[in-house]
Design an enzyme around this catalytic site. Sequence first.
Site, PDB file in Angstrom:
ATOM      1  N   SER A  14       4.279   1.908   2.774  1.00  0.00           N
ATOM      2  CA  SER A  14       4.286   1.147   3.103  1.00  0.00           C
ATOM      3  C   SER A  14       5.512   0.385   3.328  1.00  0.00           C
ATOM      4  CB  SER A  14       3.084  -0.417   2.730  1.00  0.00           C
ATOM      5  OG  SER A  14       4.362  -0.835   1.275  1.00  0.00           O
TER       6      SER A  14
ATOM      7  N   HIS B  91      13.401  10.416  -2.184  1.00  0.00           N
ATOM      8  CA  HIS B  91      13.697   9.233  -2.808  1.00  0.00           C
ATOM      9  C   HIS B  91      14.996   9.483  -3.658  1.00  0.00           C
ATOM     10  CE1 HIS B  91      10.072   6.126  -3.282  1.00  0.00           C
ATOM     11  NE2 HIS B  91       9.505   7.520  -2.852  1.00  0.00           N
TER      12      HIS B  91
ATOM     13  N   ARG C 101      16.875   9.129  -0.206  1.00  0.00           N
ATOM     14  CA  ARG C 101      17.686   7.835   0.458  1.00  0.00           C
ATOM     15  C   ARG C 101      18.546   7.336  -0.382  1.00  0.00           C
ATOM     16  NH1 ARG C 101      12.635   6.649   1.194  1.00  0.00           N
ATOM     17  NH2 ARG C 101      12.841   5.257  -0.801  1.00  0.00           N
ATOM     18  N   ARG C 102      18.350   7.342  -2.234  1.00  0.00           N
ATOM     19  CA  ARG C 102      19.257   7.308  -3.354  1.00  0.00           C
ATOM     20  C   ARG C 102      20.814   7.071  -3.634  1.00  0.00           C
ATOM     21  NH1 ARG C 102      15.292   7.983  -6.269  1.00  0.00           N
ATOM     22  NH2 ARG C 102      16.214   9.687  -7.579  1.00  0.00           N
TER      23      ARG C 102
ATOM     24  N   GLY D  39       0.773  -0.766  -0.113  1.00  0.00           N
ATOM     25  CA  GLY D  39      -0.571  -0.496  -0.300  1.00  0.00           C
ATOM     26  C   GLY D  39       1.158   1.034  -0.163  1.00  0.00           C
TER      27      GLY D  39
END
Length: 177
Positions: free
Chosen positions: A11, A51, A54-55, A8
């Site tokens: 999640s 994102h 984080r990468r 979801g």
Amino acid sequence: MIHLITGGSASGKSAYAEQLIRVETKDTGRIYLATMVKGNDSENAARIQKHRDRRESLYFQTIEQATGLKDLEIPKGSTVLLEDVPNLLANEMFSPAGNMDLAVSSVLDGLHHLMEQAGNLYIVTGEVFTEGIEVYDDMTLRYLENLGRIHQDLGKRADAVTEVVYGIPVKIKEYEK
């Protein structure tokens, strides 16, 4: 190896996919294939930046490709993290670069093309179906049916399928080496 990761909204499926890649692959030849279109939405922009941040330390080369995956060439044997199928389908159905009637075949052709090139392909998708809603408008219903067809194809082709529920990975189909 193809690993389908679902769950979801919020999640933890993306973080789980990134963790798997850290553990299961080398630090070289990693490609993050981002499908979200930034647009004018500040929430999308914030999610994209989260994102990207984080990468940063995960040794990914980022490729932003919202449509037309069948035309994308990547180095043979690369490790690819595709983020994510619901965005990709929406882009193929509703963006000016897409085609509503060919959206499912375009998404599947593109994913199959990636499967042929990648050494390891981690595909993040999402469970967007909502229980209890009795009536959808025709366009939403078409989108959900198309996403379901894509999920069925990917589930059959994947070597492993994991659903992330409340941050907990639940193995649906396990990879046998």
